[in-house]
Design a protein around this motif. Structure first.
Motif, mmCIF file in Angstrom:
data_model
loop_
_atom_site.group_PDB
_atom_site.id
_atom_site.type_symbol
_atom_site.label_atom_id
_atom_site.label_comp_id
_atom_site.label_asym_id
_atom_site.label_seq_id
_atom_site.Cartn_x
_atom_site.Cartn_y
_atom_site.Cartn_z
ATOM 1 N N ASN A 34 0.797 -1.204 0.136
ATOM 2 C CA ASN A 34 0.018 0.044 0.016
ATOM 3 C C ASN A 34 1.008 1.194 -0.062
ATOM 4 O OD1 ASN A 34 -2.159 -1.829 0.033
ATOM 5 N ND2 ASN A 34 -2.849 -1.196 2.090
ATOM 6 N N LEU A 35 1.842 0.929 0.723
ATOM 7 C CA LEU A 35 2.901 2.299 0.958
ATOM 8 C C LEU A 35 3.476 2.306 -0.937
ATOM 9 C CD1 LEU A 35 3.636 4.112 3.039
ATOM 10 C CD2 LEU A 35 5.863 2.618 3.248
ATOM 11 N N ALA A 36 3.698 1.414 -1.508
ATOM 12 C CA ALA A 36 4.425 1.697 -2.870
ATOM 13 C C ALA A 36 3.375 2.251 -3.627
ATOM 14 C CB ALA A 36 4.763 0.109 -3.171
ATOM 15 N N LYS A 37 2.244 1.723 -3.301
ATOM 16 C CA LYS A 37 1.116 2.291 -4.282
ATOM 17 C C LYS A 37 1.226 3.955 -4.234
ATOM 18 C CE LYS A 37 -1.648 -1.620 -3.582
ATOM 19 N NZ LYS A 37 -2.691 -2.089 -2.797
ATOM 20 N N GLN A 38 1.271 4.399 -2.681
ATOM 21 C CA GLN A 38 1.209 5.664 -2.574
ATOM 22 C C GLN A 38 2.751 6.507 -3.355
ATOM 23 O OE1 GLN A 38 0.799 5.926 1.528
ATOM 24 N NE2 GLN A 38 -1.283 6.034 1.342
ATOM 25 N N MET A 39 3.561 5.732 -3.187
ATOM 26 C CA MET A 39 4.808 6.268 -3.577
ATOM 27 C C MET A 39 4.636 6.318 -5.252
ATOM 28 S SD MET A 39 7.676 3.761 -1.831
ATOM 29 C CE MET A 39 7.911 4.009 -0.055
ATOM 30 N N LEU A 40 4.293 5.318 -5.786
ATOM 31 C CA LEU A 40 3.973 5.432 -7.298
ATOM 32 C C LEU A 40 2.945 6.780 -7.531
ATOM 33 C CD1 LEU A 40 3.417 1.973 -8.463
ATOM 34 C CD2 LEU A 40 5.381 3.095 -8.796
ATOM 35 N N TYR A 41 1.966 6.694 -6.783
ATOM 36 C CA TYR A 41 1.223 7.994 -6.976
ATOM 37 C C TYR A 41 1.940 9.275 -6.801
ATOM 38 C CZ TYR A 41 -2.019 11.666 -6.126
ATOM 39 O OH TYR A 41 -2.839 12.953 -6.223
ATOM 40 N N GLU A 42 2.671 9.384 -5.806
ATOM 41 C CA GLU A 42 3.433 10.796 -5.589
ATOM 42 C C GLU A 42 4.357 11.048 -6.575
ATOM 43 O OE1 GLU A 42 2.730 12.998 -3.700
ATOM 44 O OE2 GLU A 42 4.091 14.077 -3.523
ATOM 45 N N PHE A 43 5.078 10.063 -6.998
ATOM 46 C CA PHE A 43 6.317 10.164 -7.914
ATOM 47 C C PHE A 43 5.434 10.644 -9.406
ATOM 48 C CE2 PHE A 43 8.922 8.760 -11.450
ATOM 49 C CZ PHE A 43 9.952 9.204 -10.995
ATOM 50 N N HIS A 44 4.337 9.958 -9.622
ATOM 51 C CA HIS A 44 3.869 10.115 -10.692
ATOM 52 C C HIS A 44 3.226 11.948 -10.830
ATOM 53 C CE1 HIS A 44 -0.175 10.037 -13.491
ATOM 54 N NE2 HIS A 44 0.918 9.626 -14.574
ATOM 55 N N ARG A 45 2.622 11.957 -9.742
ATOM 56 C CA ARG A 45 2.153 13.716 -9.719
ATOM 57 C C ARG A 45 3.346 14.580 -9.576
ATOM 58 N NH1 ARG A 45 1.469 17.278 -5.952
ATOM 59 N NH2 ARG A 45 2.680 16.208 -4.525
ATOM 60 N N LYS A 46 4.478 14.312 -9.031
ATOM 61 C CA LYS A 46 5.408 15.037 -9.063
ATOM 62 C C LYS A 46 6.044 15.379 -10.533
ATOM 63 C CE LYS A 46 7.670 15.199 -4.481
ATOM 64 N NZ LYS A 46 8.691 14.518 -3.987
ATOM 65 N N GLN A 47 6.136 14.265 -11.116
ATOM 66 C CA GLN A 47 7.120 14.313 -12.390
ATOM 67 C C GLN A 47 6.390 14.941 -13.379
ATOM 68 O OE1 GLN A 47 10.073 13.433 -13.276
ATOM 69 N NE2 GLN A 47 10.381 13.312 -10.842
ATOM 70 N N ASN A 48 4.722 14.417 -13.359
ATOM 71 C CA ASN A 48 3.726 15.415 -14.441
ATOM 72 C C ASN A 48 3.556 16.638 -14.114
ATOM 73 O OD1 ASN A 48 3.983 12.943 -15.791
ATOM 74 N ND2 ASN A 48 1.773 12.498 -15.507
ATOM 75 N N TYR B 5 -6.785 14.795 -10.631
ATOM 76 C CA TYR B 5 -6.785 13.990 -9.092
ATOM 77 C C TYR B 5 -8.020 14.662 -8.463
ATOM 78 C CZ TYR B 5 -2.726 11.863 -10.683
ATOM 79 O OH TYR B 5 -1.766 11.419 -11.290
ATOM 80 N N GLY B 6 -8.342 15.785 -8.879
ATOM 81 C CA GLY B 6 -9.390 16.478 -8.277
ATOM 82 C C GLY B 6 -9.513 16.272 -6.806
ATOM 83 N N ALA B 7 -10.625 15.923 -6.138
ATOM 84 C CA ALA B 7 -10.775 15.907 -4.855
ATOM 85 C C ALA B 7 -10.663 14.699 -4.365
ATOM 86 C CB ALA B 7 -11.904 16.731 -4.349
ATOM 87 N N SER B 8 -10.091 13.702 -5.148
ATOM 88 C CA SER B 8 -9.951 12.527 -4.621
ATOM 89 C C SER B 8 -9.334 12.353 -3.209
ATOM 90 C CB SER B 8 -9.093 11.736 -5.848
ATOM 91 O OG SER B 8 -8.970 10.127 -5.242
ATOM 92 N N ASP B 9 -9.831 11.841 -2.301
ATOM 93 C CA ASP B 9 -9.354 11.818 -1.180
ATOM 94 C C ASP B 9 -9.122 10.375 -0.580
ATOM 95 O OD1 ASP B 9 -12.336 12.057 1.011
ATOM 96 O OD2 ASP B 9 -11.905 11.013 -0.838
ATOM 97 N N ASP B 10 -8.714 9.487 -1.869
ATOM 98 C CA ASP B 10 -8.604 8.372 -1.549
ATOM 99 C C ASP B 10 -7.446 7.732 -0.981
ATOM 100 O OD1 ASP B 10 -8.039 5.183 -2.390
ATOM 101 O OD2 ASP B 10 -9.894 5.688 -3.111
ATOM 102 N N LEU B 11 -7.463 6.946 -0.106
ATOM 103 C CA LEU B 11 -6.301 6.676 0.681
ATOM 104 C C LEU B 11 -4.896 6.477 -0.090
ATOM 105 C CD1 LEU B 11 -5.550 5.983 3.672
ATOM 106 C CD2 LEU B 11 -5.865 3.647 2.903
ATOM 107 N N LEU B 12 -5.095 5.617 -1.173
ATOM 108 C CA LEU B 12 -3.840 5.311 -2.028
ATOM 109 C C LEU B 12 -3.571 6.258 -3.309
ATOM 110 C CD1 LEU B 12 -4.837 1.388 -2.265
ATOM 111 C CD2 LEU B 12 -3.128 2.314 -0.759
ATOM 112 N N LEU B 13 -4.412 7.253 -3.081
ATOM 113 C CA LEU B 13 -3.825 8.372 -4.007
ATOM 114 C C LEU B 13 -3.326 9.589 -3.309
ATOM 115 C CD1 LEU B 13 -6.442 8.343 -6.779
ATOM 116 C CD2 LEU B 13 -4.329 7.143 -6.864
ATOM 117 N N GLN B 14 -2.424 9.373 -2.427
ATOM 118 C CA GLN B 14 -1.838 10.570 -1.537
ATOM 119 C C GLN B 14 -0.393 10.338 -1.529
ATOM 120 O OE1 GLN B 14 -4.286 10.463 1.806
ATOM 121 N NE2 GLN B 14 -3.351 8.770 2.669
#
Lengths: 466, 524
Positions: A34-48, B5-14
């Motif tokens: 689950n942490l890895a999923k968040q990392m991927l998200y964060e990296f994706h957001r930053k880079q883009n 991403y909007g207001a997605s407060d999803d746990l894994l999208l943070q």
């Protein structure tokens, strides 16, 4: 922490153009998925946000989809639908077996109960909104994988899991997987793996073998280790440790592997590696300059650096062998040399069976190992084991021969008694375990004593007496 | 382009919070006892010299009492025009014009049924005939109207329904006949009269119906009692769920296994949201109901032989072609299972395309096919019969006791074969129900389904009624509950092919209510 993952992702996704899924990230960094999923998200957001479109993501959505016609059919509409519109089946649906006390009506009612359908949907980022629109209720959504420039074929994501299987094959899933957030099962029943018979031996964990063209040695344990190393290099980065993260990230897999080994693979891997020591000692004497040659894995595994230099020089090793044999008379009887020769022949196909269980520190990947070992390992299997037949298991005492080099550069052959367990699985249990190689640096006097022990009943010793 | 991403407060999208301690779950345990109903004798004790006729005799003898009891209750009271209905012992004793009832085995003569003589002739045909979807010719069905070819028994389609016992055969006819699902091998009792053509006009028909259904936990309680332990009213923890999948169809072609990976990750509890992971925790076992591999049967089908021959340029080769062997699918399956096993137990049933015996009951796929999973199986020469492997390679069909319930599962061949007998019917549940009511797991064996020549009694006769009857490799997911004469309730589930639908049935083992999990890749 944050530094580590963004570095890792930067290298693998941006530079190496690799596919990185949350699973491979969690394995590489030893974090919860689950942490890895968040990392991927964060990296994706930053880079883009820096550069739109630079990193492409796929998402995994779970939830309930809006009822599509075909879904309805699959779920519960079948019965009613058919009997409703298909005239032919009306009769069929009427009680086919009259003996039952009219079960059909209840059945129909039962059928109406909606069956919940949970959908797990993988979608590329460009279609994310479109896919989301098909859902009635979204339970969760997360980044599944990242890739540098778009993903032409979604199916290529299977490569991630294949790589994981290969790279982390040596991990004991029962122990290591907890950190990834895999559901644990306290009731798992796993037989303790007996030592595998030589032929099918690579099976234990050698998925590597199927993907990697392995050098034609016959040591499965080494093979798998090597292959996994190589592919880990692929997976992470094969560049020299120019990036800070590679240094940071890579020691961890190596370290994590250690606890896993003793349980299952211990015998195979350690055994094979044990043999790498004599060559090393010698090489330091005779040709310490080998490190100049390219050592592909050198930068990857810190504890193994001192070995990487012997990989490329198989040829040198053979020269060294010649050297070595010429030296041998100093410390050994003629008989011993015969035995060494004989052992050399036998080892061709059975090396993996014998080894010392310690020395995991030196457990290095080691291409030339096969040749080195054949030459230098003066190890003799004794046929006079206590119990041999009957497909029973038990322990037997065997005399093992060990040739080591002492501080003065002399080769010393010692014989040591060792206990070896055998079982019905081994049709020809003639191999003995190497005695612990802790005594590597004993003076040569000890070796002499061992040399007196002949290999009775052995055709080679017959010739030696002539 | 970037996604909103909007207001997605999803746990894994943070942003990851490094300190957050992530939960690790323990999987719900499952109480599991395989019953070795369909295990064949090993090695030299397995013979193939017996005549198949014995199976029919045995089956009739085994099921006759059950049918007789049911039939007697209704048929003996029938009186038409002052004539009392009486029982006739043998089909040959039926007298013309007499109202009577008789028991026997159904035999269906259908134009497109496989026929050995025809097969020999076919070797010389230029073009192969189309595959048989159904055994009836399909030509006459329109003429016969709504009831299809069945209706007249001896319709224009050439379908004839006969009743046979050890004495002989009786051709059945009558307008009612089309309303019943009938296949070769079913044991029935019929009431009616023989007409002037010598055919038996059927007025009504009875089948054995569901056998006795054990109580939940009966098997386990029995064992506890046997072992003379105190009848511990031990608390049984609440059962979890069981996932049933079939038709994984691993082919070795790259690029078609992504949904398989998604399934794996879901079951492992790694993918999806924490909520989903918590759901996955309750899935206590995976049952794979056949066809894990595609095209791995040791005996290729006629179609695949033709296809292979065409590929080689029309040359026919006989026997085993080593060059065509591909280890990749087995390897992939092994790896897939080995990844799953540390987290959950697996029961594997073979199917039509799996590398094991082809005749029913198919014996377990050999452990040698699973080098990675072997550590989780029972030792090869284990003498302890009660030992149960964490990874249990089972027979097809197989009889299980899971969380107290009795489960009967097949890889789908019996239903697929019954399907061919029944014209204009796509309803698999109806066929499954019929098979339960006939008390036969494989009614059409040995007529049109390969099977082992059982000598002492037909193993396909159900002795006890299952609570859950699942059949793998069906075209789509279907489910229903049927009831028996004395309150038996059976949940029927047709499990779809995963490779085609991406669907997995998740069965709640407390309520026996199924739900569906569907794995898809959004690609439109």
């Amino acid at each position: 922490m944050s530094q580590e993952y963004s570095d890792y992702l930067a290298i693998n996704v941006l530079n190496e153009q690799q596919l990185v899924s949350y699973r491979s990230l969690s394995r590489a960094l030893k974090v919860h998925s689950n942490l890895a999923k968040q990392m991927l998200y964060e990296f994706h957001r930053k880079q883009n946000s820096k550069k739109p479109g630079s990193v492409h993501a796929t998402y995994l959505i779970t939830g309930t989809r809006k009822q599509q016609p075909q879904v309805a059919t699959q779920a519960n509409g079948v019965h009613s639908q058919e009997s409703g519109e298909d005239g032919d089946t009306v009769m069929q649906s009427s009680p086919p077996l009259p003996s039952s006390s009219a079960p059909q009506p209840e059945e129909e009612e039962e059928d109406q109960a909606p069956i919940s359908i949970r959908t797990v949907l993988l979608v590329k980022e460009e279609r994310l909104e479109q896919a989301k629109a098909t859902f009635e209720r979204i339970m969760g959504i997360h980044v599944y994988s990242l890739a540098a420039n778009g993903l032409s074929d979604v199916q290529s994501l299977t490569e991630c899991n294949r790589k994981i299987a290969v790279t982390y094959a040596s991990e004991d899933p029962l122990q290591a997987w907890k950190q990834y957030g895999t559901i644990q099962n306290p009731n798992v029943k796993r037989r303790t793996q007996r030592r595998q018979p030589p032929a099918p031996a690579p099976d234990t964990k050698s998925t590597a073998a199927k993907t990697k063209p392995a050098p034609p040695t016959t040591k499965p344990a080494i093979l798998e280790k090597e292959a996994s190393k190589e592919s880990r290099d692929d997976a992470q980065d094969s560049k020299p440790a120019s990036k800070p993260s590679s240094a940071k990230a890579t020691p961890e897999p190596a370290a994590a592997k250690k606890p896993a080994q003793p349980k299952r693979q211990a015998s195979n891997i350690f055994k094979s590696f044990a043999k790498t020591q004599p060559p090393k000692a010698k090489k330091q004497d005779s040709q310490g300059s080998a490190s100049a040659s390219p050592a592909p894995e050198a930068e990857d595994d810190v504890p193994m650096n001192d070995f990487s230099d012997e990989e490329p020089d198989a040829d040198d090793a053979e020269e060294a062998d010649a050297e070595e044999t010429s030296k041998e008379p100093e410390g050994q009887s003629k008989k011993d040399r015969q035995k060494a020769l004989e052992a050399m022949m036998e080892q061709e196909d059975e090396v993996m069976e014998d080894a010392a269980p310690d020395q995991k520190e030196e457990a290095a990947e080691h291409d030339a190992g096969a040749i080195d070992k054949i030459a230098e390992k003066a190890e003799e299997p004794k046929e006079e084991v206590n119990v041999e037949n009957g497909r029973r298991r038990g322990r037997r005492r065997v005399i093992k021969k060990k040739t080591v080099k002492d501080e003065d550069g002399y080769l010393v052959t010692r014989e040591e008694a060792a206990w070896e367990s055998f079982s019905e699985d081994e049709p020809a249990p003639k191999k003995a375990k190497m005695a612990p190689a802790a005594s590597v640096n004993k003076p040569s006097a000890g070796g002499k004593k061992g040399g007196a022990k002949p290999g009775q009943g052995n055709i080679m010793s017959f010739f030696a007496k002539k | 382009m970037t996604v909103q991403y909007g207001a997605s407060d999803d746990l894994l999208l943070q942003k990851p919070e490094g300190a957050a301690e992530q939960e690790v779950f323990d999987r719900t345990p499952s109480v599991y006892t395989p019953l070795r109903t369909y295990c064949l004798p090993k090695g030299e004790d397995r013979h193939y010299q017996q005549q198949y006729a014995d199976m029919y005799f045995a089956r009739l003898a085994q099921l006759k009492p059950a049918v007789e009891q049911i039939a007697r209750d209704t048929f003996d009271s029938i009186e038409i025009g002052g004539e009392k209905c009486r029982k006739v012992d043998r089909v040959l004793d039926v007298r013309q014009g007499e109202l009577c009832w008789v028991m026997g085995t159904i035999y269906m003569e259908m134009p497109l049924k496989p026929n050995v003589l025809e097969d020999i002739g076919k070797e010389h045909w230029i073009a192969a005939p189309p595959p048989r979807v159904k055994y009836d010719s399909g030509v006459g069905s329109a003429v016969e109207g709504a009831r299809g070819a069945h209706a007249a028994g001896t319709g224009g389609t050439g379908t004839q329904i006969m009743l046979e016992d050890e004495s002989g055969r009786l051709r059945l006819t009558g307008s009612e006949l089309g309303t019943w699902v009938l296949v070769t091998g079913a044991i029935v009792a019929v009431v009616g009269t023989e007409n002037k053509d010598g055919d038996f006009e059927v007025l009504d028909l009875r089948v054995p119906d569901l056998p006795r259904q054990p109580q939940r936990w009966e098997t386990e309680d029995g064992e506890i009692a046997l072992r003379a332990k105190k009848m511990a009213s031990q608390k049984r923890s609440k059962a979890g769920k069981v996932a049933i999948v079939s038709g994984l169809g691993i082919s070795g072609d790259e690029g078609d296994t992504l949904t398989l990976d998604l399934l794996l990750e879901y079951l492992l509890g790694e993918s999806a949201s924490p909520d989903d992971q918590a759901t996955a925790v309750s899935i206590s076992r995976l049952i794979i109901a056949g066809n894990s591999l595609s095209n791995s049967s040791p005996i290729p089908t006629r179609e695949s032989i033709i296809a292979a021959a065409a590929k080689r340029g029309g040359r026919k080769t006989y026997g085993y072609d080593a060059s065509s062997y591909n280890a990749a699918p087995t390897d992939h399956l092994d790896q897939w299972l080995a990844t799953l096993l540390p987290s959950m137990p697996v029961t594997l049933l073979p199917g039509e395309q799996d590398p094991t015996s082809t005749a029913l009951p198919q014996q377990p796929i050999h452990p040698a096919m699973f080098p990675h999973c072997r550590a989780y199986m029972t030792a090869p020469h284990s003498t302890d019969k009660s030992e149960i492997g964490w990874f249990d390679s089972q027979t097809n069909p197989c009889d299980l006791s899971l969380d107290g319930w009795r489960l009967l599962g097949t890889g789908g061949q019996p239903v697929d074969d019954v399907y061919k007998y029944i014209p204009n019917c796509e309803n698999r549940l109806e066929m499954m129900e019929a098979m339960l009511r006939w008390r036969l797991t494989a009614p059409t064996a040995p007529d049109t389904l390969w099977c082992y020549p059982f000598q002492d009694g037909d193993a396909f006769v159900m002795k006890e009624c299952p609570h859950l009857y699942f059949v793998g490799n069906q075209p789509k997911f279907e489910t229903t509950v049927i009831e028996g004469p004395v309150g038996q309730q059976v949940r029927l589930v047709a499990v779809p092919k995963f490779r085609e639908t991406g669907e997995v049935v998740v069965m709640d083992m407390e309520t026996l209510v199924p739900e569906l999990v569907k794995f898809e890749v959004f690609d439109e």
